[in-house]
Scaffold this active site. Structure first.
Site, mmCIF file in Angstrom:
data_model
loop_
_atom_site.group_PDB
_atom_site.id
_atom_site.type_symbol
_atom_site.label_atom_id
_atom_site.label_comp_id
_atom_site.label_asym_id
_atom_site.label_seq_id
_atom_site.Cartn_x
_atom_site.Cartn_y
_atom_site.Cartn_z
ATOM 1 N N GLU A 1 -3.827 12.857 5.587
ATOM 2 C CA GLU A 1 -2.758 11.864 5.514
ATOM 3 C C GLU A 1 -1.734 12.141 4.416
ATOM 4 O O GLU A 1 -2.011 12.786 3.419
ATOM 5 C CB GLU A 1 -3.363 10.479 5.275
ATOM 6 C CG GLU A 1 -4.309 10.014 6.376
ATOM 7 C CD GLU A 1 -4.625 8.548 6.252
ATOM 8 O OE1 GLU A 1 -4.059 7.773 7.036
ATOM 9 O OE2 GLU A 1 -5.416 8.173 5.380
ATOM 10 N N TRP B 1 0.828 -1.211 0.000
ATOM 11 C CA TRP B 1 0.000 0.000 0.000
ATOM 12 C C TRP B 1 0.861 1.259 0.000
ATOM 13 O O TRP B 1 1.579 1.498 -0.972
ATOM 14 C CB TRP B 1 -1.065 -0.040 1.094
ATOM 15 C CG TRP B 1 -0.635 -0.285 2.514
ATOM 16 C CD1 TRP B 1 -0.478 0.638 3.494
ATOM 17 C CD2 TRP B 1 -0.352 -1.548 3.127
ATOM 18 N NE1 TRP B 1 -0.112 0.049 4.679
ATOM 19 C CE2 TRP B 1 -0.026 -1.296 4.488
ATOM 20 C CE3 TRP B 1 -0.332 -2.867 2.674
ATOM 21 C CZ2 TRP B 1 0.309 -2.305 5.393
ATOM 22 C CZ3 TRP B 1 0.001 -3.875 3.576
ATOM 23 C CH2 TRP B 1 0.311 -3.592 4.914
ATOM 24 N N ASP B 2 0.850 2.082 1.026
ATOM 25 C CA ASP B 2 1.559 3.366 0.986
ATOM 26 C C ASP B 2 3.009 3.194 0.527
ATOM 27 O O ASP B 2 3.775 2.438 1.135
ATOM 28 C CB ASP B 2 1.568 4.017 2.367
ATOM 29 C CG ASP B 2 0.180 4.389 2.851
ATOM 30 O OD1 ASP B 2 -0.791 4.122 2.128
ATOM 31 O OD2 ASP B 2 0.069 4.948 3.958
ATOM 32 N N ASP C 1 -9.759 14.992 11.822
ATOM 33 C CA ASP C 1 -8.498 14.716 12.508
ATOM 34 C C ASP C 1 -7.444 14.205 11.536
ATOM 35 O O ASP C 1 -6.274 14.127 11.877
ATOM 36 C CB ASP C 1 -8.709 13.651 13.596
ATOM 37 C CG ASP C 1 -8.774 14.251 14.995
ATOM 38 O OD1 ASP C 1 -8.186 15.314 15.205
ATOM 39 O OD2 ASP C 1 -9.416 13.650 15.863
#
Length: 969
Positions: free
Chosen positions: A547, A286-287, A544
């Site tokens: 990313e 993923w990331d 909040d």
């Protein structure tokens, strides 16, 4: 003049004590008949004066006219004449403004089918009068309390024959004065600027309906200068609503291109040994981020190779560790990527995780890694800290190998002034912001994703964070007018919506996302923090989570990008709308500034740069967007991402993999657009050889044959974790009882999950608390179908983690984590959209912006006076019109619901309560209309006939029994 009629007076002759036998004379019988006739006549006349809209089972007769400033109510009511009176309740039409029911008086000029709203009135012993001229009808009525057995009635009779026009005028003036008085009473309680804002943007009815709690909240509004210390650029509530509106339009300039699903493959380089499980298998990736030049941001050419670092792990094993990938520089073949293994070695610990970051080349050729160190040991709720390490690499036999890792250390864990620390976060985690007596536990801690950039000879880190004491989270953020970001009308409506909804109030008070910046010292290989600054961007009261931030210096400007999810925001309605329209809610946001630490402006007005195009459980669903500059270009960026949500969401055989990349253009006017240029999977460099048409698709080809529009959001966004504490959803209506927003329900149809139950989904399913360790996307945990490969489990000779004591796994994991606890699936149906052809830019708008961002209604000039009624204040003011439900048979409750119906239901459920009467007293005599006159005429005629029959019956009875003697001549 008031006329009171006693139905028992003059009807019975006085008893004569000295007479043994009662006798009636014809004179007395005549008196009885006359009295009965008088009663019938009065009933007939009264029918033209009094019209009962609603009569409950009551014995006492009550006629009231009340105007109570304390309750902001003015209503007119009248009871039935006696307990035996019968009247038919008429239909009620209600007009709701703000959240109260408005009632208009019925006059001669109004059509007969116009009826007032009905409200419940408590019996009152207070007499309230409204004096009038002698030449106009009296509007005075008395409020009478009487025991249930009492049959007395107080009925007002006309006192004047003045014209109906004069009566209408007088009545309207009286009611308008009453209405204005109630509105002015509430306005007088407001202070300063907020008083003017309310007066200019709310109708009189809305002002009258303001509760004491709302007035108190309005007086707490903070109008401090928008440039609040510690704010940076604010991502406002107005921005959020506009982002959702753009998302729903599916504008081709913003929507992620369609990719052809059957051309997407798992990443061959990740058929490898997992660092934690020590088994060779196909694992999710993923990331990811390339090793870049810190000055220009372009992908570095390291000894003829391009290097990329990725988070990866075995599906459903909570394996969250980073790996080094490499390929020849300029090579576009996805299958040529090779895996150098986990950077921190094998036998990795589940509680010692590495999350996203960045990397650059040091002057000596070593790689300086900046990453997120996450500690979940001992039950910690994702203790994230910024860390750095130096990677010493070498090329051996055409392979890049990790020779050693040194200087691995924590850089920053929060200072509590600019940026929240984990201990500070935990110190308030159990606070009760919505004052319901229970700990909120919905706060979300973020300190991660450091991105390296060099500016004017110094290195800086841009990172995701939460604000500290400089501008901390809390209820005070709800009262900061600048956090709303719109005009006064929008701000006012949004403010009232939040303060009236304890769940939104809770989330908004905790939301304090920020994009931070710090300066490093000059030690490349073992850096430390030299200076901290106020955040570049904050999202108080909005979210909040912002990313994977990154800053790209291009064309003399600084472009700041971040990835986010609408479902992690305070816009519950927007989440529902996005999921119903598209099936996902992920976005890429962007800002631009003239300097690194300057004032950042949101791109495209709201900040939205990319919006999802396909459902979240499709093979071609993308996230974690990362923009890389195109070498030699001053306005073009290459957007990379990973594709397919993790944990077998699109099928166990479809692992998370690198997506094809595509181009976006930055325009001079701070707008952006997606260009029709696409690469192969996993391409981080754009050059003449990069463009590929292999993966270009349309909406039909973007899904696999077994994929449809039923989305399991619990698995996709929840990853087996608990959602935020949101109100329960009424399964019969699909409506959240707390704030009346529509929930998306399951659509009938066959799909790969068709055997799972249809369950309504909360509008914010997937919004997660830190209690659940939700910080990045994860998965639910089905049975593990991934078996170790039969291939030889070769283990590269890479460094391993230092010895560490065994730790007990904690059951909750963050979004970064790959844990997948089993759970009940919740499927949400997304409407099937027609094919838009094979052009990436050809898209049909799904919804209009007005459907998601509705301004506060301007003051309405009333065409006639209204009488505000005493009704229950609605819990919140809905900002948006809720989207239509997928199932047509389901009933949808909106904030415009007719409160009169609720009153009627309440009356029906409380029969036997003989003190509640609701009716309306007309203020001028008038001939009954067709709709109301028939009933009243029948009643009066029946009363007259009854009186005549009674008289004749008494006369006949007396003659037959001899009790009445006709006089003799």
């Amino acid at each position: 003049m008031d006329i009171t009629v006693n139905s028992q007076s003059n009807t019975v002759a006085p008893k004569q004590a000295e007479c043994k036998k009662m006798r009636y004379s014809i004179r007395k019988v005549a008196t009885v008949g006359a009295t009965s006739a008088l009663v019938g006549t009065l009933a007939f006349l009264g029918a033209t004066q009094v019209k009962a809209d609603q009569v409950t089972e009551t014995a006492p007769a009550v006629a009231t006219a009340t105007a109570t400033p304390e309750t902001s109510t003015a209503s007119l009511t009248v009871a039935s004449e006696t307990a035996t009176s019968v009247a038919t309740s008429e239909a009620v039409e209600s007009s709701v403004a703000h959240s109260e029911v408005a009632t208009k008086p019925v006059t001669e000029t109004q059509p007969s089918n116009t009826t007032p709203s009905v409200v419940e009135e408590k019996a009152s012993s207070t007499v309230v009068t409204s004096s009038s001229d002698a030449t106009t009808p009296s509007a005075t009525v008395a409020a009478v309390s009487a025991p249930a057995h009492t049959s007395e009635a107080a009925v007002e009779a006309p006192t004047s024959t003045a014209s109906s026009e004069a009566a209408d005028t007088h009545t309207e003036v009286d009611l308008k004065v009453s209405e204005n008085s109630a509105a002015n009473a509430n306005l007088s309680k407001l202070n300063g600027r907020i008083k003017s804002i309310v007066e200019e943007n709310m109708t009189s009815d809305q002002i009258v309906a303001l509760t004491e709690e709302e007035i108190k909240a309005l007086n707490k509004v903070d109008f401090s200068d928008d440039a609040i210390k510690g704010t940076g650029t604010s991502l406002t509530y107005r921005n959020l609503k506009d982002i959702v509106a753009s998302f729903l339009k599916q504008d081709s300039k913003l929507a992620v291109p369609y990719f052809k699903a059957d051309t997407i493959i798992n990443m061959p380089a990740f058929n490898t040994v997992d660092a934690q499980t020590m088994k060779k298998e196909e694992i999710d990736v993923w990331d990811s981020w390339p090793v870049q030049d810190a000055k220009s941001g372009v992908v570095s050419n390291w000894n003829g190779y391009q290097l990329v670092i990725s988070m990866a792990g075995a599906p459903n094993k909570n394996s969250n560790h980073i790996y080094l990938l490499y390929r020849k520089y300029g090579d576009n073949d996805f299958t040529h990527w090779k895996n150098a293994g986990p950077i921190f070695g094998y036998n990795a610990l589940e509680d010692d995780q590495q999350w996203s970051g960045s990397a650059t080349v040091n002057s000596d050729g070593s790689i300086q890694l900046y990453y997120t160190k996450n500690d979940t040991s001992g039950g910690k709720l994702n203790w994230q800290q910024l860390a750095s390490a130096t990677l010493n690499l070498a090329v051996e036999n055409d392979e890049v190998v990790i020779k050693s890792v040194e200087n691995d250390h924590i850089l920053f864990g929060g200072d509590n002034y600019h940026y929240q620390s984990y201990p500070k976060f935990m110190s308030t985690f159990d606070d009760d912001h919505n004052h319901d007596g229970n700990p909120d536990r919905t706060d979300n801690y973020c300190l991660r994703d450091p991105h390296i950039i060099e500016d004017n000879g110094s290195r800086y880190l841009i990172f995701e964070s939460n604000t500290g004491d400089e501008n901390y989270q809390g209820e005070k953020q709800i009262y900061k007018w600048s956090n709303y970001g719109g005009d006064d009308a929008f701000n006012l409506k949004s403010f009232l919506n939040i303060v009236n909804n304890k769940h939104l109030y809770n989330l908004a008070s905790w939301a304090n996302g920020s994009i931070g910046i710090l300066k490093l010292d000059d030690n490349e290989k073992n850096p430390s923090v030299a200076e901290l600054y106020t955040p570049l961007v904050t999202s108080h009261m909005v979210t909040d989570e912002v990313e994977r931030p990154s800053v790209v210096k291009m064309g003399g400007k600084y472009y700041l990008f971040t990835a986010s999810r609408i479902n992690k925001s305070t816009d519950a309605e927007g989440t529902v709308a996005a999921r119903e329209a598209v099936g996902d809610d992920v976005v890429m946001l962007g800002f631009v500034s003239d300097s690194l630490r300057g004032k950042y402006r949101p791109l495209n007005g709201s900040g939205v740069v990319l919006t999802a195009s396909v459902p979240a459980d499709w093979r071609t669903s993308t996230y974690s967007y990362y923009a890389v500059p195109v070498e030699g270009s001053s306005d073009t960026l290459l957007v990379t991402s990973y594709m397919t949500n993790r944990g077998g969401i699109a099928g166990a055989e479809n692992k998370s993999t690198w997506a094809p990349s595509f181009l976006i253009k930055m325009n001079a006017d701070d707008t952006t657009e997606v260009l029709p240029k696409m690469t192969n999977q996993g391409d981080w460099i754009w050059d003449k050889s990069s463009e590929s048409l292999v993966h270009v698709g349309d909406q039909n080809s973007a899904k696999l044959p077994n994929e449809d529009f039923n989305v399991d959001y619990y698995a996709v966004s929840g990853y087996g974790l608990k959602p935020h504490t949101y109100p329960t959803v009424d399964g019969s209506t699909g409506v959240s009882e707390a704030h009346g927003v529509l929930t998306v329900t399951v659509k009938d149809g066959k799909d790969k999950k068709a055997d799972k139950p249809e369950t309504p989904v909360s509008p914010t399913e997937g919004n997660h608390s830190v209690d659940d360790k939700t910080n990045k996307p994860g998965t639910s945990k089905p049975a593990d179908n991934n078996q170790p490969s039969a291939d030889k489990e070769d283990k590269p000779t890479n460094p391993t983690n230092p010895d560490s004591p065994a730790r007990t796994p904690f059951p909750y994991y963050g979004d970064h984590s790959n844990d997948n606890n089993s759970s009940n699936d919740h499927h949400v149906a997304v409407p099937v959209k027609p094919s838009t052809g094979d052009s990436v830019g050809d898209r049909r708008p799904v919804a209009q912006a007005a459907e998601i961002a509705t301004p506060v209604p301007k003051t309405i000039v009333a065409t006639g006076p209204t009488v505000p009624t005493n009704t229950v204040k609605e819990e919140s003011v809905t900002e948006t019109e809720a989207p239509k439900p997928v199932k047509s048979e389901e009933k949808v409750q909106s904030h415009g619901v007719d409160k009169a119906n609720e009153v009627t239901k309440s009356d029906e459920s409380s029969k036997g309560n003989n003190t509640k009467v609701a009716a309306k007293l007309a203020t001028t005599p008038k001939t009954p209309s067709d709709s109301e006159g028939s009933n009243s005429n029948i009643l009066s005629i029946l009363a007259t006939i009854f009186a005549a029959i009674a008289s004749l019956a008494l006369l006949g009875y007396g003659l037959v029994t001899g009790k009445i003697h006709l006089p003799k001549k």
